[in-house]
Design a protein around this motif. Structure first.
Motif, PDB file in Angstrom:
ATOM      1  N   LEU A  74      23.773  52.628 -49.265  1.00 52.35           N
ATOM      2  CA  LEU A  74      23.317  51.532 -48.404  1.00 52.35           C
ATOM      3  C   LEU A  74      24.513  50.703 -47.944  1.00 52.35           C
ATOM      4  CD1 LEU A  74      21.070  49.703 -47.204  1.00 52.35           C
ATOM      5  CD2 LEU A  74      21.105  48.465 -49.379  1.00 52.35           C
ATOM      6  N   ASP A  75      24.532  50.388 -46.662  1.00 52.39           N
ATOM      7  CA  ASP A  75      25.471  49.405 -46.123  1.00 52.39           C
ATOM      8  C   ASP A  75      24.608  48.273 -45.565  1.00 52.39           C
ATOM      9  OD1 ASP A  75      27.275  47.806 -44.831  1.00 52.39           O
ATOM     10  OD2 ASP A  75      28.224  49.421 -43.693  1.00 52.39           O
ATOM     11  N   ALA A  76      24.525  47.175 -46.299  1.00 52.10           N
ATOM     12  CA  ALA A  76      23.634  46.069 -45.931  1.00 52.10           C
ATOM     13  C   ALA A  76      24.260  45.119 -44.910  1.00 52.10           C
ATOM     14  CB  ALA A  76      23.231  45.288 -47.179  1.00 52.10           C
ATOM     15  N   LEU A  77      25.487  45.370 -44.496  1.00 50.50           N
ATOM     16  CA  LEU A  77      26.151  44.471 -43.552  1.00 50.50           C
ATOM     17  C   LEU A  77      25.367  44.283 -42.254  1.00 50.50           C
ATOM     18  CD1 LEU A  77      28.563  42.646 -43.221  1.00 50.50           C
ATOM     19  CD2 LEU A  77      29.849  44.580 -42.314  1.00 50.50           C
ATOM     20  N   PRO A  78      24.802  45.341 -41.652  1.00 50.63           N
ATOM     21  CA  PRO A  78      24.017  45.109 -40.434  1.00 50.63           C
ATOM     22  C   PRO A  78      22.809  44.180 -40.662  1.00 50.63           C
ATOM     23  CG  PRO A  78      24.600  47.425 -40.596  1.00 50.63           C
ATOM     24  CD  PRO A  78      24.983  46.775 -41.901  1.00 50.63           C
ATOM     25  N   ILE A  79      22.210  44.256 -41.833  1.00 46.95           N
ATOM     26  CA  ILE A  79      21.082  43.359 -42.140  1.00 46.95           C
ATOM     27  C   ILE A  79      21.594  41.930 -42.271  1.00 46.95           C
ATOM     28  CG2 ILE A  79      19.283  42.814 -43.843  1.00 46.95           C
ATOM     29  CD1 ILE A  79      19.189  45.875 -44.405  1.00 46.95           C
ATOM     30  N   HIS A  80      22.772  41.781 -42.844  1.00 44.33           N
ATOM     31  CA  HIS A  80      23.387  40.457 -42.946  1.00 44.33           C
ATOM     32  C   HIS A  80      23.676  39.900 -41.544  1.00 44.33           C
ATOM     33  CE1 HIS A  80      25.728  37.072 -43.970  1.00 44.33           C
ATOM     34  NE2 HIS A  80      26.864  37.638 -44.251  1.00 44.33           N
ATOM     35  N   ASP A  81      24.083  40.759 -40.622  1.00 46.80           N
ATOM     36  CA  ASP A  81      24.325  40.323 -39.245  1.00 46.80           C
ATOM     37  C   ASP A  81      23.047  39.789 -38.598  1.00 46.80           C
ATOM     38  OD1 ASP A  81      26.984  41.045 -39.507  1.00 46.80           O
ATOM     39  OD2 ASP A  81      26.734  42.977 -38.487  1.00 46.80           O
ATOM     40  N   GLN A  83      20.580  38.442 -40.258  1.00 45.23           N
ATOM     41  CA  GLN A  83      20.328  37.163 -40.924  1.00 45.23           C
ATOM     42  C   GLN A  83      21.179  36.062 -40.307  1.00 45.23           C
ATOM     43  OE1 GLN A  83      22.250  35.063 -43.119  1.00 45.23           O
ATOM     44  NE2 GLN A  83      20.459  33.777 -43.436  1.00 45.23           N
ATOM     45  N   LYS A  84      22.462  36.351 -40.054  1.00 42.90           N
ATOM     46  CA  LYS A  84      23.348  35.340 -39.474  1.00 42.90           C
ATOM     47  C   LYS A  84      22.933  34.978 -38.053  1.00 42.90           C
ATOM     48  CE  LYS A  84      27.445  36.946 -39.565  1.00 42.90           C
ATOM     49  NZ  LYS A  84      28.853  37.335 -39.605  1.00 42.90           N
ATOM     50  N   ARG A  85      22.509  35.970 -37.269  1.00 46.62           N
ATOM     51  CA  ARG A  85      22.218  35.699 -35.859  1.00 46.62           C
ATOM     52  C   ARG A  85      20.855  35.065 -35.656  1.00 46.62           C
ATOM     53  NH1 ARG A  85      22.843  39.597 -30.595  1.00 46.62           N
ATOM     54  NH2 ARG A  85      21.901  38.146 -29.144  1.00 46.62           N
ATOM     55  N   TRP A  86      19.846  35.516 -36.400  1.00 45.37           N
ATOM     56  CA  TRP A  86      18.489  35.034 -36.132  1.00 45.37           C
ATOM     57  C   TRP A  86      17.858  34.292 -37.300  1.00 45.37           C
ATOM     58  CZ3 TRP A  86      19.571  40.001 -34.014  1.00 45.37           C
ATOM     59  CH2 TRP A  86      19.576  40.018 -32.618  1.00 45.37           C
ATOM     60  N   ILE A  87      17.808  34.896 -38.444  1.00 44.32           N
ATOM     61  CA  ILE A  87      17.019  34.323 -39.538  1.00 44.32           C
ATOM     62  C   ILE A  87      17.564  32.968 -39.979  1.00 44.32           C
ATOM     63  CG2 ILE A  87      16.186  34.664 -41.896  1.00 44.32           C
ATOM     64  CD1 ILE A  87      16.259  37.726 -41.218  1.00 44.32           C
ATOM     65  N   GLY A  88      18.861  32.887 -40.238  1.00 43.23           N
ATOM     66  CA  GLY A  88      19.463  31.627 -40.668  1.00 43.23           C
ATOM     67  C   GLY A  88      19.256  30.498 -39.668  1.00 43.23           C
ATOM     68  N   PRO A  89      19.657  30.705 -38.393  1.00 40.38           N
ATOM     69  CA  PRO A  89      19.480  29.628 -37.410  1.00 40.38           C
ATOM     70  C   PRO A  89      18.013  29.253 -37.174  1.00 40.38           C
ATOM     71  CG  PRO A  89      21.099  31.213 -36.621  1.00 40.38           C
ATOM     72  CD  PRO A  89      20.475  31.786 -37.857  1.00 40.38           C
ATOM     73  N   TYR A  90      17.134  30.237 -37.127  1.00 42.42           N
ATOM     74  CA  TYR A  90      15.723  29.930 -36.909  1.00 42.42           C
ATOM     75  C   TYR A  90      15.135  29.209 -38.110  1.00 42.42           C
ATOM     76  CZ  TYR A  90      15.512  32.549 -32.560  1.00 42.42           C
ATOM     77  OH  TYR A  90      15.691  32.965 -31.279  1.00 42.42           O
ATOM     78  N   ALA A  91      15.544  29.595 -39.305  1.00 44.02           N
ATOM     79  CA  ALA A  91      15.062  28.912 -40.506  1.00 44.02           C
ATOM     80  C   ALA A  91      15.573  27.478 -40.533  1.00 44.02           C
ATOM     81  CB  ALA A  91      15.504  29.666 -41.759  1.00 44.02           C
ATOM     82  N   ALA A  92      16.832  27.282 -40.166  1.00 47.41           N
ATOM     83  CA  ALA A  92      17.391  25.925 -40.131  1.00 47.41           C
ATOM     84  C   ALA A  92      16.631  25.055 -39.128  1.00 47.41           C
ATOM     85  CB  ALA A  92      18.885  25.977 -39.778  1.00 47.41           C
ATOM     86  N   HIS A  93      16.306  25.631 -37.973  1.00 51.07           N
ATOM     87  CA  HIS A  93      15.544  24.895 -36.958  1.00 51.07           C
ATOM     88  C   HIS A  93      14.158  24.536 -37.502  1.00 51.07           C
ATOM     89  CE1 HIS A  93      13.963  23.605 -33.113  1.00 51.07           C
ATOM     90  NE2 HIS A  93      12.960  24.447 -33.277  1.00 51.07           N
ATOM     91  N   ALA A  94      13.506  25.509 -38.133  1.00 50.57           N
ATOM     92  CA  ALA A  94      12.163  25.258 -38.676  1.00 50.57           C
ATOM     93  C   ALA A  94      12.196  24.169 -39.743  1.00 50.57           C
ATOM     94  CB  ALA A  94      11.577  26.548 -39.249  1.00 50.57           C
ATOM     95  N   ILE A  95      13.211  24.176 -40.583  1.00 54.19           N
ATOM     96  CA  ILE A  95      13.339  23.156 -41.634  1.00 54.19           C
ATOM     97  C   ILE A  95      13.555  21.781 -41.007  1.00 54.19           C
ATOM     98  CG2 ILE A  95      14.863  22.338 -43.486  1.00 54.19           C
ATOM     99  CD1 ILE A  95      15.177  25.349 -44.247  1.00 54.19           C
ATOM    100  N   ALA A  96      14.358  21.720 -39.948  1.00 55.12           N
ATOM    101  CA  ALA A  96      14.592  20.440 -39.270  1.00 55.12           C
ATOM    102  C   ALA A  96      13.301  19.910 -38.655  1.00 55.12           C
ATOM    103  CB  ALA A  96      15.669  20.603 -38.200  1.00 55.12           C
ATOM    104  N   VAL A  97      12.530  20.791 -38.008  1.00 57.01           N
ATOM    105  CA  VAL A  97      11.260  20.381 -37.397  1.00 57.01           C
ATOM    106  C   VAL A  97      10.301  19.891 -38.474  1.00 57.01           C
ATOM    107  CG1 VAL A  97       9.214  21.231 -36.180  1.00 57.01           C
ATOM    108  CG2 VAL A  97      11.501  21.829 -35.349  1.00 57.01           C
TER     109      VAL A  97
END
Length: 120
Positions: A74-81, A83-97
């Motif tokens: 397994l190379d999980a780096l693409p999954i991490h990418d 997470q960095k591009r969509w999941i993290g920022p969207y989660a941060a936005h949802a938490i702020a809202v």
């Protein structure tokens, strides 16, 4: 291949339950193609190889050949990418809202907030 094409390939690879199952099988350590075929006994070897090929193209599987064996890592780096591009920022936005909504609810529930509404 552009970054967007790489993400298209990645999401296509993650879009099939058998490929996700293969990733689950190799997340704790590499497995030979033969071992994966044994576990996925409802599929023939050719089908498993096709799934592995797409996972490899997406960068999720790295193949190591040892003699006649093919070890799939397994190379999980693409999954991490993802997470960095969509999941993290969207989660941060949802938490702020949600934080803003919580503050508004606290203001509305406070005696001062209730008094402000009765004055209107």
């Amino acid at each position: 291949m552009s970054i967007e094409e790489k993400f298209d390939t990645l999401f296509k690879a993650l879009g099939h339950r058998t490929r996700r199952q293969i990733l689950d099988l190799i997340k704790d350590g590499p497995k030979t193609t033969g071992a994966l075929c044994e576990t996925l006994s409802d599929l023939d070897r050719c089908t498993v190889m096709q799934h592995l090929s797409l996972l490899e193209k997406a960068g999720l599987v790295v193949v190591e050949r040892r003699g006649r064996e093919r070890w799939n890592h397994l190379d999980a780096l693409p999954i991490h990418d993802v997470q960095k591009r969509w999941i993290g920022p969207y989660a941060a936005h949802a938490i702020a809202v949600l934080g803003d909504m919580e503050k508004m609810a606290e203001i509305d529930a406070s005696p001062a907030g209730a008094a402000d509404k009765s004055d209107a």
